[in-house]
Design an enzyme around this catalytic site. Sequence first.
Site, PDB file in Angstrom:
ATOM      1  N   ASP A   1     -16.794 -12.465   8.013  1.00 27.67           N
ATOM      2  CA  ASP A   1     -16.185 -13.493   7.176  1.00 27.67           C
ATOM      3  C   ASP A   1     -17.304 -14.190   6.397  1.00 27.67           C
ATOM      4  O   ASP A   1     -17.671 -15.333   6.681  1.00 27.67           O
ATOM      5  CB  ASP A   1     -15.415 -14.493   8.036  1.00 27.67           C
ATOM      6  CG  ASP A   1     -14.239 -13.840   8.754  1.00 27.67           C
ATOM      7  OD1 ASP A   1     -13.441 -13.172   8.071  1.00 27.67           O
ATOM      8  OD2 ASP A   1     -14.137 -13.987   9.980  1.00 27.67           O
TER       9      ASP A   1
ATOM     10  N   HIS B   1     -16.487 -10.403  18.793  1.00 25.63           N
ATOM     11  CA  HIS B   1     -16.616 -11.729  19.389  1.00 25.63           C
ATOM     12  C   HIS B   1     -17.613 -11.722  20.540  1.00 25.63           C
ATOM     13  O   HIS B   1     -18.419 -12.653  20.688  1.00 25.63           O
ATOM     14  CB  HIS B   1     -15.260 -12.218  19.922  1.00 25.63           C
ATOM     15  CG  HIS B   1     -14.215 -12.423  18.871  1.00 25.63           C
ATOM     16  ND1 HIS B   1     -13.152 -11.559  18.719  1.00 25.63           N
ATOM     17  CD2 HIS B   1     -14.072 -13.381  17.929  1.00 25.63           C
ATOM     18  CE1 HIS B   1     -12.387 -11.988  17.736  1.00 25.63           C
ATOM     19  NE2 HIS B   1     -12.914 -13.097  17.234  1.00 25.63           N
TER      20      HIS B   1
ATOM     21  N   GLN C   1     -16.582 -17.450   4.554  1.00 28.62           N
ATOM     22  CA  GLN C   1     -16.417 -18.504   5.546  1.00 28.62           C
ATOM     23  C   GLN C   1     -17.774 -19.002   6.033  1.00 28.62           C
ATOM     24  O   GLN C   1     -17.991 -20.214   6.183  1.00 28.62           O
ATOM     25  CB  GLN C   1     -15.602 -17.980   6.727  1.00 28.62           C
ATOM     26  CG  GLN C   1     -15.528 -18.939   7.911  1.00 28.62           C
ATOM     27  CD  GLN C   1     -14.701 -18.387   9.046  1.00 28.62           C
ATOM     28  OE1 GLN C   1     -13.479 -18.421   9.007  1.00 28.62           O
ATOM     29  NE2 GLN C   1     -15.358 -17.857  10.066  1.00 28.62           N
TER      30      GLN C   1
ATOM     31  N   ALA D   1      -7.856 -13.575  20.748  1.00 29.30           N
ATOM     32  CA  ALA D   1      -7.633 -12.137  20.531  1.00 29.30           C
ATOM     33  C   ALA D   1      -8.993 -11.445  20.436  1.00 29.30           C
ATOM     34  O   ALA D   1      -9.293 -10.727  19.499  1.00 29.30           O
ATOM     35  CB  ALA D   1      -6.793 -11.892  19.284  1.00 29.30           C
TER      36      ALA D   1
ATOM     37  N   GLN E   1      -5.316 -23.343   8.498  1.00 32.94           N
ATOM     38  CA  GLN E   1      -5.939 -22.321   7.652  1.00 32.94           C
ATOM     39  C   GLN E   1      -4.996 -21.154   7.368  1.00 32.94           C
ATOM     40  O   GLN E   1      -5.389 -20.181   6.743  1.00 32.94           O
ATOM     41  CB  GLN E   1      -7.237 -21.821   8.278  1.00 32.94           C
ATOM     42  CG  GLN E   1      -7.102 -21.031   9.565  1.00 32.94           C
ATOM     43  CD  GLN E   1      -8.452 -20.764  10.204  1.00 32.94           C
ATOM     44  OE1 GLN E   1      -9.112 -21.666  10.711  1.00 32.94           O
ATOM     45  NE2 GLN E   1      -8.877 -19.505  10.190  1.00 32.94           N
TER      46      GLN E   1
ATOM     47  N   GLU F   1     -20.788 -12.394  10.353  1.00 29.59           N
ATOM     48  CA  GLU F   1     -20.965 -12.189   8.915  1.00 29.59           C
ATOM     49  C   GLU F   1     -19.785 -11.466   8.286  1.00 29.59           C
ATOM     50  O   GLU F   1     -19.710 -11.390   7.057  1.00 29.59           O
ATOM     51  CB  GLU F   1     -22.254 -11.405   8.648  1.00 29.59           C
ATOM     52  CG  GLU F   1     -23.519 -12.218   8.888  1.00 29.59           C
ATOM     53  CD  GLU F   1     -24.774 -11.482   8.482  1.00 29.59           C
ATOM     54  OE1 GLU F   1     -24.675 -10.258   8.189  1.00 29.59           O
ATOM     55  OE2 GLU F   1     -25.845 -12.101   8.451  1.00 29.59           O
TER      56      GLU F   1
ATOM     57  N   MET G   1     -14.726  -4.526  12.929  1.00 28.67           N
ATOM     58  CA  MET G   1     -13.833  -4.998  13.978  1.00 28.67           C
ATOM     59  C   MET G   1     -13.149  -6.283  13.546  1.00 28.67           C
ATOM     60  O   MET G   1     -13.768  -7.178  12.975  1.00 28.67           O
ATOM     61  CB  MET G   1     -14.608  -5.230  15.267  1.00 28.67           C
ATOM     62  CG  MET G   1     -15.042  -3.960  15.945  1.00 28.67           C
ATOM     63  SD  MET G   1     -15.700  -4.270  17.603  1.00 28.67           S
ATOM     64  CE  MET G   1     -16.025  -2.586  18.118  1.00 28.67           C
ATOM     65  N   SER G   2     -11.850  -6.366  13.818  1.00 31.12           N
ATOM     66  CA  SER G   2     -11.060  -7.532  13.446  1.00 31.12           C
ATOM     67  C   SER G   2      -9.851  -7.610  14.356  1.00 31.12           C
ATOM     68  O   SER G   2      -9.291  -6.570  14.751  1.00 31.12           O
ATOM     69  CB  SER G   2     -10.598  -7.432  11.989  1.00 31.12           C
ATOM     70  OG  SER G   2      -9.646  -8.433  11.683  1.00 31.12           O
TER      71      SER G   2
END
Length: 287
Positions: free
Chosen positions: A150, A37, A153, A32, A61, A148, A188-189
């Site tokens: 996340d 990305h 994570q 996605a 997860q 960054e 952005m996600s």
Amino acid sequence: MQTVRSLDMLRKSLAELRADGGSIGLVPTMGALHEGHLTLMRQAKAKCDHVVASIFVNPTQFGPNEDLDAYPRQLAEDSAMLEAEGVALLWAPTVDAMYPPGFVTNISVSTVSEGFCDASRPGHFDGVATVVCKLLNQVMPDMAFFGEKDFQQLAVIRALARDLDLTRPHVDNIVGVPTVREADGLAMSSRNRYLSPEHRAAATALPNGMKLAIAEIEAGQAPDAALDTLKRVLIESGFDSVDYAALADASSLELLHSTPHAPARLLVAARIGKTRLIDNMAVRPAV
């Protein structure tokens, strides 16, 4: 760009890439894809000779009440975007290829995985650590690139690489890439697509409120007071709940309740409608 879905083919393809002695940069994703990305791909391409991207929606997860089935899967569209960015190889394993029958291993990274997102998503970072360790072992890249956005994570992955003595990549070659934002500041996600137009407009309160809280903390206000104001602003702006809004040391993620004297991070997770948004921003230490 070559796309491979079996481990044997991955190893063969990687051997061909390495035949010229060039370096390999890995960008793990769940697909996605969006501009965030693609920024990771460009960073990898700038620093390495060959870019390997992975797309794998990792079931371990996701919690029992989370959006595994609803998570967008668009391999054809994603592949076209990666090819346009000059990615050399796409590793897109099936679930059975990543977790074959009889798989019983779990990696848990303590301390940095505790609190924050772990509080509402127990076991999430075990799933992240396990799948990322597998990806690093499968590809053995010279460098690996993570956003960054996340931030917790990223801390987990760096601890994993350090504690397990990974050499490809070495922990110093786990590269954090700054968060890419929309024009209005929202990070952005892939989950932003779940927002209704009304919620999308209200969501800008998250980055805007964080900037105000950071300005107050850097001006000397007690962090807890600034964070209380941030939480109130989010609720008044249309968010349904705030999972956490915290100030933490940028390296250890230890919670801070006074003016920071080392690089710090403001980390927030909040829910609006059916969507859970996370974000983080740097906080300058007091001079």
